[in-house]
Motif scaffolding. Structure first.
Motif, PDB file in Angstrom:
ATOM      1  N   ALA A 164       0.830  -1.202   0.000  1.00 11.50           N
ATOM      2  CA  ALA A 164       0.000   0.000   0.000  1.00 11.50           C
ATOM      3  C   ALA A 164       0.867   1.255   0.000  1.00 11.50           C
ATOM      4  N   LEU A 165       1.949   1.239   0.772  1.00  9.06           N
ATOM      5  CA  LEU A 165       2.849   2.395   0.811  1.00  9.06           C
ATOM      6  C   LEU A 165       3.527   2.614  -0.543  1.00  9.06           C
ATOM      7  N   VAL A 166       3.984   1.520  -1.158  1.00 12.86           N
ATOM      8  CA  VAL A 166       4.635   1.631  -2.468  1.00 12.86           C
ATOM      9  C   VAL A 166       3.654   2.157  -3.513  1.00 12.86           C
ATOM     10  N   LEU A 167       2.456   1.606  -3.515  1.00 15.10           N
ATOM     11  CA  LEU A 167       1.455   2.000  -4.514  1.00 15.10           C
ATOM     12  C   LEU A 167       0.995   3.439  -4.305  1.00 15.10           C
ATOM     13  N   ALA A 168       0.806   3.840  -3.047  1.00 12.61           N
ATOM     14  CA  ALA A 168       0.390   5.223  -2.776  1.00 12.61           C
ATOM     15  C   ALA A 168       1.451   6.210  -3.247  1.00 12.61           C
ATOM     16  N   LEU A 169       2.705   5.840  -3.064  1.00 11.58           N
ATOM     17  CA  LEU A 169       3.798   6.700  -3.529  1.00 11.58           C
ATOM     18  C   LEU A 169       3.783   6.821  -5.043  1.00 11.58           C
ATOM     19  N   LEU A 170       3.533   5.712  -5.724  1.00 13.28           N
ATOM     20  CA  LEU A 170       3.470   5.743  -7.184  1.00 13.28           C
ATOM     21  C   LEU A 170       2.307   6.602  -7.674  1.00 13.28           C
ATOM     22  N   VAL A 171       1.162   6.480  -7.017  1.00 11.54           N
ATOM     23  CA  VAL A 171      -0.002   7.280  -7.400  1.00 11.54           C
ATOM     24  C   VAL A 171       0.291   8.766  -7.227  1.00 11.54           C
ATOM     25  N   ALA A 172       1.008   9.093  -6.159  1.00 16.05           N
ATOM     26  CA  ALA A 172       1.301  10.499  -5.868  1.00 16.05           C
ATOM     27  C   ALA A 172       2.352  11.092  -6.800  1.00 16.05           C
ATOM     28  N   LEU A 173       3.270  10.258  -7.289  1.00 18.04           N
ATOM     29  CA  LEU A 173       4.413  10.778  -8.038  1.00 18.04           C
ATOM     30  C   LEU A 173       4.299  10.614  -9.555  1.00 18.04           C
ATOM     31  N   LEU A 174       3.677   9.553 -10.008  1.00 20.25           N
ATOM     32  CA  LEU A 174       3.667   9.273 -11.449  1.00 20.25           C
ATOM     33  C   LEU A 174       2.596  10.086 -12.172  1.00 20.25           C
ATOM     34  N   PRO A 175       2.952  10.786 -13.225  1.00 18.22           N
ATOM     35  CA  PRO A 175       1.948  11.494 -14.031  1.00 18.22           C
ATOM     36  C   PRO A 175       0.971  10.488 -14.652  1.00 18.22           C
ATOM     37  N   GLY A 176      -0.296  10.811 -14.570  1.00 18.03           N
ATOM     38  CA  GLY A 176      -1.295   9.938 -15.166  1.00 18.03           C
ATOM     39  C   GLY A 176      -1.654   8.733 -14.331  1.00 18.03           C
ATOM     40  N   ALA A 177      -1.145   8.638 -13.091  1.00 23.87           N
ATOM     41  CA  ALA A 177      -1.425   7.466 -12.270  1.00 23.87           C
ATOM     42  C   ALA A 177      -2.803   7.502 -11.634  1.00 23.87           C
ATOM     43  N   GLY A 178      -3.400   8.701 -11.548  1.00 23.60           N
ATOM     44  CA  GLY A 178      -4.691   8.843 -10.898  1.00 23.60           C
ATOM     45  C   GLY A 178      -5.856   8.826 -11.863  1.00 23.60           C
ATOM     46  N   ARG A 179      -6.977   9.308 -11.399  1.00 21.93           N
ATOM     47  CA  ARG A 179      -8.207   9.329 -12.178  1.00 21.93           C
ATOM     48  C   ARG A 179      -8.089  10.277 -13.375  1.00 21.93           C
ATOM     49  N   ALA A 180      -8.604   9.836 -14.509  1.00 12.52           N
ATOM     50  CA  ALA A 180      -8.646  10.667 -15.724  1.00 12.52           C
ATOM     51  C   ALA A 180      -7.271  11.175 -16.129  1.00 12.52           C
ATOM     52  N   GLY A 181      -6.242  10.364 -15.917  1.00 12.30           N
ATOM     53  CA  GLY A 181      -4.906  10.736 -16.339  1.00 12.30           C
ATOM     54  C   GLY A 181      -4.210  11.751 -15.462  1.00 12.30           C
ATOM     55  N   ARG A 182      -4.785  12.029 -14.277  1.00 12.20           N
ATOM     56  CA  ARG A 182      -4.162  12.992 -13.379  1.00 12.20           C
ATOM     57  C   ARG A 182      -3.245  12.277 -12.388  1.00 12.20           C
ATOM     58  N   ARG A 183      -2.547  13.063 -11.610  1.00 13.29           N
ATOM     59  CA  ARG A 183      -1.652  12.523 -10.590  1.00 13.29           C
ATOM     60  C   ARG A 183      -2.328  12.579  -9.228  1.00 13.29           C
ATOM     61  N   GLY A 184      -2.131  11.551  -8.399  1.00 10.21           N
ATOM     62  CA  GLY A 184      -2.649  11.547  -7.038  1.00 10.21           C
ATOM     63  C   GLY A 184      -4.059  10.998  -6.929  1.00 10.21           C
ATOM     64  N   PHE A 185      -4.546  10.954  -5.688  1.00  9.33           N
ATOM     65  CA  PHE A 185      -5.890  10.450  -5.412  1.00  9.33           C
ATOM     66  C   PHE A 185      -6.913  11.572  -5.561  1.00  9.33           C
ATOM     67  N   ALA A 186      -8.151  11.187  -5.905  1.00 10.71           N
ATOM     68  CA  ALA A 186      -9.253  12.134  -6.021  1.00 10.71           C
ATOM     69  C   ALA A 186     -10.339  11.752  -5.024  1.00 10.71           C
ATOM     70  N   ARG A 187     -11.172  12.713  -4.658  1.00  9.91           N
ATOM     71  CA  ARG A 187     -12.253  12.437  -3.716  1.00  9.91           C
ATOM     72  C   ARG A 187     -13.178  11.346  -4.247  1.00  9.91           C
ATOM     73  N   ALA A 188     -13.378  11.348  -5.560  1.00 10.78           N
ATOM     74  CA  ALA A 188     -14.270  10.352  -6.157  1.00 10.78           C
ATOM     75  C   ALA A 188     -13.739   8.933  -5.994  1.00 10.78           C
ATOM     76  N   ASP A 189     -12.431   8.782  -5.794  1.00 13.63           N
ATOM     77  CA  ASP A 189     -11.852   7.444  -5.628  1.00 13.63           C
ATOM     78  C   ASP A 189     -12.365   6.747  -4.374  1.00 13.63           C
ATOM     79  N   LEU A 190     -12.789   7.535  -3.389  1.00 11.48           N
ATOM     80  CA  LEU A 190     -13.256   6.970  -2.126  1.00 11.48           C
ATOM     81  C   LEU A 190     -14.764   6.791  -2.070  1.00 11.48           C
ATOM     82  N   ALA A 191     -15.434   6.991  -3.201  1.00 13.57           N
ATOM     83  CA  ALA A 191     -16.866   6.746  -3.254  1.00 13.57           C
ATOM     84  C   ALA A 191     -17.139   5.260  -3.020  1.00 13.57           C
ATOM     85  N   ALA A 192     -18.130   4.974  -2.185  1.00 11.27           N
ATOM     86  CA  ALA A 192     -18.487   3.587  -1.862  1.00 11.27           C
ATOM     87  C   ALA A 192     -17.256   2.788  -1.434  1.00 11.27           C
TER      88      ALA A 192
END
Length: 305
Positions: free
Chosen positions: A49-77
């Motif tokens: 989880a720590l490794v993956l969270a770091l990748l989501v935060a640092l890698l371009p396009g790793a998040g929702r809609a090609g963005r970087r980092g976590f979005a509020r919508a990711d925690l829906a349900a």
């Protein structure tokens, strides 16, 4: 053309998945009696989880809609990640419990049943019928895997007796078969890395709450070095990378094709056993390897997701 390119990316992800998870069998068998499956799974989920969270935060396009980092919508349900974590973590716990007595290749034999179970579940869950174009390579790949696992000896196959380790691991494979279509069913636009990060994070919390007494009772300082090496491999490759690869592929391929790549696992297991000095079968396994390659090539041709 774009659909074909995306499907090929999914196939490549699953090829990497099969290579990564195969090490779990050989390495897991080495440490299965050194540490309990619940503490091992809990810590591997934390590290992953720590490794993956770091990748989501640092890698371009790793998040929702090609963005970087976590979005509020990711925690829906958020219950979705808890359910997926129970399936994914339950598979790992039962796998390592089974590997206390089952040989890695015997466990690989059980694992080859997963694609057919996944195909059967994908029909009622996703409405994906098992077409002849998929059923044929599934059968060819299964035949090749069985040939490799039993070293081309029909007598060994006929004398197969399911031991307690194999039976326990079979239950884990049922959970794994459910996990693949559930990834696609529960996805709400999250990227592969985001889903994998949240599933492993929820998995850490759930399994820590369940097995906290066993985790605290484990003498972590006295564990042999091979446990820490295995834990690092499991966290980075067999959990973080594998979860991301499966999630990535599940959005581009039918569930039955995603799980078809499990047929390549026995071949990788044999290579792992060779690397670890445990010995491998001789040239007699080559026909089985050839059948597995043929099955995967057929799947690569049928690239509609």
């Amino acid at each position: 053309m774009r659909g074909r390119a995306e499907a090929l990316k999914g196939h490549a992800a699953m090829l990497g998945f099969s290579a990564a998870v195969s090490g779990s069998f050989s390495l897991g068998a080495l440490v299965a009696n050194d540490i309990g499956p619940v503490p091992l799974t809990t810590v591997r989920f934390l590290c992953a989880a720590l490794v993956l969270a770091l990748l989501v935060a640092l890698l371009p396009g790793a998040g929702r809609a090609g963005r970087r980092g976590f979005a509020r919508a990711d925690l829906a349900a958020p219950w979705r990640y808890g359910l997926l974590a129970l399936l994914y973590g339950g598979y790992f716990v039962l796998m390592f419990e089974g590997l206390k007595t089952a040989h890695p290749l015997a466990a690989g034999a059980v694992f080859t049943l997963t694609p057919l179970m996944t195909a059967a579940l994908a029909w009622p869950m996703l409405g994906q019928r098992l077409r002849t174009a998929v059923a044929a390579p599934l059968a060819v790949g299964a035949a090749g895997a069985v040939w490799v696992i039993f070293r081309g000896d029909p007598g060994a196959l006929m004398r197969l007796e399911i031991g307690p380790g194999e039976a326990i691991y079979f239950l884990g494979c049922v959970l794994h078969a459910v996990y693949a279509p559930m990834l696609r069913l529960l996805n709400r636009g999250e990227s592969a890395l985001v889903t994998a990060a949240l599933v492993t994070a929820f998995g850490f919390v759930l399994f820590l709450a369940w097995g906290w007494a066993e985790v605290l009772a484990t003498d972590w300082a006295a564990l042999p070095a091979r446990v820490w090496v295995t834990l690092a491999y499991l966290a980075v490759f067999a959990t973080a990378f594998a979860a991301s690869a499966m999630q990535f592929a599940a959005q581009r391929l039918p569930a039955s094709k995603v799980m078809a790549y499990t047929y390549a696992t026995p071949v990788w297991i044999i290579l792992w056993e060779l690397a670890l000095g445990h010995g491998v079968p001789g040239w007699v396994v080559l026909p089985g390897v050839a059948l597995i390659v043929v099955a995967l090539l057929i799947l690569l041709r049928g690239d509609q997701a």
